[in-house]
Design a protein around this motif. Structure first.
Motif, short mmCIF file in Angstrom:
data_model
loop_
_atom_site.label_atom_id
_atom_site.label_comp_id
_atom_site.label_asym_id
_atom_site.label_seq_id
_atom_site.Cartn_x
_atom_site.Cartn_y
_atom_site.Cartn_z
N TRP A 76 -59.82 10.73 -58.71
CA TRP A 76 -61.06 10.06 -59.10
C TRP A 76 -60.79 8.70 -59.75
O TRP A 76 -61.43 7.73 -59.40
N HIS B 244 -66.58 14.36 -53.83
CA HIS B 244 -66.03 13.48 -54.87
C HIS B 244 -67.08 12.48 -55.35
O HIS B 244 -67.20 12.21 -56.55
N THR B 245 -67.83 11.95 -54.40
CA THR B 245 -68.82 10.93 -54.75
C THR B 245 -69.91 11.54 -55.64
O THR B 245 -70.30 10.94 -56.64
N TYR C 4 -62.14 6.56 -56.94
CA TYR C 4 -63.61 6.67 -57.01
C TYR C 4 -64.28 5.91 -58.17
O TYR C 4 -65.43 5.51 -58.04
#
Lengths: 325, 486
Positions: free
Chosen positions: B330, B309-310, B334
């Motif tokens: 996200w 995800h990062t 994130y």
């Protein structure tokens, strides 16, 4: 007289005691041993029997609610026909042999010798430091290692080596075995370290002093006095840690899941776990997993027997000769 | 000295006070303005347990229903929370029918792995301690139906008019052996995400970028074009080696649509599943080539979702195959500090999975509906289904869909303002025209593992042919007559 004290047999010319008399004489001993015997039977022997019985069935999550279906040795046939069976077996022996020799026994012995030959307080301090990995929760411990060896741009190793021009890498995946062995070894070494240190410190000082007076070097003292004196803990740690390593997989599961790629660091116990209890979509094959587990039990028994013979277990447990003189 | 003693007393009192505060029960009570008094108790652990208390008429019966949901916090918690919200309506319906029973609901919700979650229900079922309602992937019907863990709801659905509103095509995912074993809770699509900023850096015009979804749908932009573009980006230094295209970092349903895209079939007329070697080989060739060309890293299947995800949200990757729920994940977790959903719209686009030129050539995606199922151990399946019916209404399901990035399950949502005004959901919805499903089969898990072994092999440097051999060996060994290899 000595024989009478030892109770090691009938006196010459006397009729041997009857079976009932023998049983009566040992009834007390049986009484004392029975609670422990029951525990061993229920928690050690019975699980092996259950494991074997399950390994003869096709028990899985899709037929869990139905009566058991016995399929003879089909699970074992499947196991030995598995394309990666030799690789998993090889991985297991490599993992056990390397971790055991480098850390669980090797490093433990070196550390025990070192920490018993320096100032007592400093030795104790170093032994305590080596206990830290063992008392750290597994998940935290592995998270730490994953962060240390993480892929670029992350990873402590990358951060530390970057300024020296070392190309950043996904260290865990580049050297998976190194990390698997380090992770397990740092935990495993403390067990032997404690036992060996205690055994070394229990060696009568007179022996060491006498050897020094005779001009023995440190290496000669270690080789000819210390090591023979700690043969019993050496046997115990080697056997116990071999069995421990054979059945341990939690650090590998958390660290690499048996990867990277295909079965790179997969060991026997991990395969048994995955087959029986851990698939992505949850189709658990308990019967098949039990077959993997049962083979591991057999391997463990064989290894233990070999160790007992190599270390001459019979001699270690026989009565002290001084008593029969 | 006196001063010292005074400070000691103050410090001791402070510590004592803090201990008292710390010892207080960590209970949050929320009063909900409905006919019944509803008390929601939130345990601050990974597993969230909520209990609902209701008023029961004199002589009536309070029925305790337990619902178990798998949900990633916070965006997917509507799965069980919607059942909590439906308690009032369900009890009102019971009162209207003159039924003196009242529902008291307890929910258990966390984000366990699929395998663990499934095993938990199976063990609980066999121990007679299964929850009344379990919300899980539709493919589990393939295991739980034959095992007798579920209630066949086919004949009961007609009693609840709410279910007439469920999109007809979704019922197929609840079926096994000619019966329906639950009610759809959500739906989704698994799109190709692309980084618009990186495509622009590569020299794509705004028109090229904006037209990409249409070009994929028409078959003009294929899987092979995607790989060529990704390789170009790597060679041009727009992305690092291995970051041209990412798939998920561990096994999962996604990989099945690769096989479908390559022309593979999985279900047969009988119970056995099909493994089409030609289709699988095409998939393995694609993956081997992706690693070989530097588009995909050979460590991509490292199982680390956080890095995945990062890497994507930090703008390191050009193309990635994900799920519609990732969008909500996200912007919720994130990129909150970078503008949330607006940031995603500015930097990312999504489209169907491009067609494989040497496969079917058609764009595709996969839908994995979650299903509310009722345990056969439940003593009140009618009440459980009543509760599910009241949770399957457009108001509640739309709130969940918007928060979680999942698609709605109801026909009425197509004209429901809050749903249609969601830009993301309305743009993802057309992907369902090209969607596929996992099979509801007891052999799916083993099939999936075997096929995935081949994927692992292809990405670890085995040739595509060797990877195929690995998969075939595994499938033959694990499934025997239950797989047709052709």
């Amino acid at each position: 007289m000595a024989e009478a004290i030892m109770g090691s047999g009938p006196v010459k010319g006397q009729a041997p005691p009857s079976r009932w008399a023998q049983l009566k004489a040992t009834l007390g001993a049986w009484g004392f041993i029975s609670p422990a015997a029951v525990l061993v039977l229920v928690f050690f022997f019975l699980p092996v029997v259950i494991l074997f019985v399950i390994s003869l069935t096709d028990l899985s999550s899709s037929n869990f609610s139905e009566p058991l279906t016995f399929i003879n040795l089909e699970n074992f046939t499947r196991l030995f026909k598995d394309k990666f069976f030799p690789k998993i077996l090889g991985n297991t022996f490599f993992y056990v042999a390397t971790t055991l020799s480098c850390f669980n026994v090797g490093m433990a012995l070196v550390l025990a010798l070192l920490t018993t030959h320096i100032d007592r307080r400093a030795g104790l301090f170093f032994r305590l430091i080596w206990l830290l990995p063992r008392i750290t929760p597994s998940v935290i411990y592995i998270l730490m290692w994953r962060r240390i060896s993480h892929q670029p741009p992350f990873g402590l190793i990358n951060q530390l080596l970057g300024p020296f021009g070392v190309e950043p890498q996904y260290w865990l995946f580049e050297q998976p075995w190194l990390f698997v062995i380090l992770v397990n070894g740092f935990v495993g070494a403390s067990f032997g370290l404690i036992l060996f240190s205690s055994a070394i410190e229990a060696i009568p000082k007179d022996l060491i002093t006498a050897a020094k007076v005779d001009g023995a070097s440190t290496w000669q003292i270690i080789r000819d006095i210390t090591l023979p004196q700690i043969r019993w803990p050496l046997l115990f740690v080697t056997t116990y840690q071999t069995l421990s390593l054979l059945t341990s997989f939690e650090y590998i599961l958390l660290l690499t899941e048996g990867g990277p790629g295909l079965y790179t660091t997969e060991v026997w116990a991990l395969t048994a776990y995955k087959r029986a209890l851990k698939t992505y979509f949850g189709h658990n094959q308990w019967g098949y997993g039990a077959a993997w587990g049962f083979v591991l039990v057999i391997i463990g028994i064989v290894m233990s027997t070999i160790y007992l013979r190599v270390f001459r277990f019979g001699e270690l447990v026989q009565e002290p000769k001084i008593d029969v003189l | 000295m006196k001063k010292h003693r005074l400070w000691t007393i103050v410090a001791a009192l402070t510590v004592f006070g803090m201990m008292l505060v710390g010892c207080q029960p960590q209970t949050v009570t929320v009063e909900v303005p409905v006919k019944e008094t509803v008390e929601v108790v939130v345990e601050k652990t990974v597993e969230v347990i909520k209990e609902v208390e209701v008023e029961v008429p004199v002589g009536g019966e309070l029925v305790h229903i337990v619902a178990r949901c798998k949900a990633a916090p916070p965006h997917e918690e509507g799965r069980c929370n919607n059942l909590v919200s439906a308690v009032g309506a369900a009890n009102a319906a019971l009162a209207e029918m003159g039924d003196d029973r009242r529902i008291e609901l307890e929910i258990i919700q966390d984000n366990a792995d699929w395998g663990d979650y499934k095993t938990e229900f199976e063990l609980a079922s066999d121990a007679g301690a299964a929850p009344d309602i379990v919300c899980s992937g539709h493919e589990h019907i393939g295991d739980w139906g034959p095992a007798g863990y579920l209630v066949d709801v086919t004949g009961m659905l007609g009693d609840y008019p709410e279910f007439d509103d469920v999109i007809d095509a979704l019922w197929a995912s609840t079926e096994w052996n000619g019966s329906r074993w639950g009610v759809p809770q959500d739906a989704e699509a698994r799109p190709l995400y692309y980084n618009k900023t990186l495509l622009a850096e590569l020299g794509w015009s705004d028109a090229d970028i904006e037209s990409l979804p249409d070009r994929i749908m028409s078959g003009e932009f294929t899987w092979e074009d995607m790989f060529d573009t990704a390789e170009e980006a790597v060679n041009a230094g727009v992305v690092a080696e291995g970051n041209g295209w990412w798939h998920r970092p561990k096994n999962g349903g996604d990989f099945l649509y690769y096989y479908y895209a390559a022309g593979g079939e999985i279900t047969s007329d009988g119970d056995a599943l099909i493994f089409d070697k030609a289709a699988a080989l095409k998939v393995y060739e694609k993956l081997y080539a992706a690693v070989d060309r530097g588009i995909l890293s050979d460590t991509r299947l490292d199982g680390d979702w956080t890095s995945w995800h990062t890497g994507i949200t930090d703008g390191d990757v050009l193309f990635m195959f994900g799920g519609s729920w990732n969008w909500a994940e996200w912007f919720s977790n994130y990129v909150v500090d970078r503008g949330g959903e607006d940031y995603l719209w500015e930097h990312f686009g999504f489209a169907a999975i491009p067609g494989m030129a040497n496969g079917t050539g058609n764009p595709t995606t996969l839908t994995h509906p979650l299903i509310y199922m009722i345990s056969s151990a439940s003593e009140h399946p009618d009440l459980a289904l009543l509760l599910i019916s009241k949770a399957s209404v457009k108001e509640l399901n739309t709130d969940y869909a918007i928060a979680s990035g999942h698609l709605g399950i109801l026909k009425s949502q197509a004209e429901y303002g809050p749903y249609t005004s969601s830009k993301f959901l309305s743009q993802v919805l057309p992907l369902l025209d090209v969607t596929t499903f996992l099979p509801n089969s007891p052999y799916w898990s083993a099939w999936s593992n075997g096929y995935y072994e081949g994927i692992l092999a292809a990405e670890s440097g085995f040739s595509a042919e060797d990877a195929l051999e690995v998969a075939v060996d595994y499938l033959q060994n694990e499934l025997g007559d239950n797989v047709i290899i052709r």
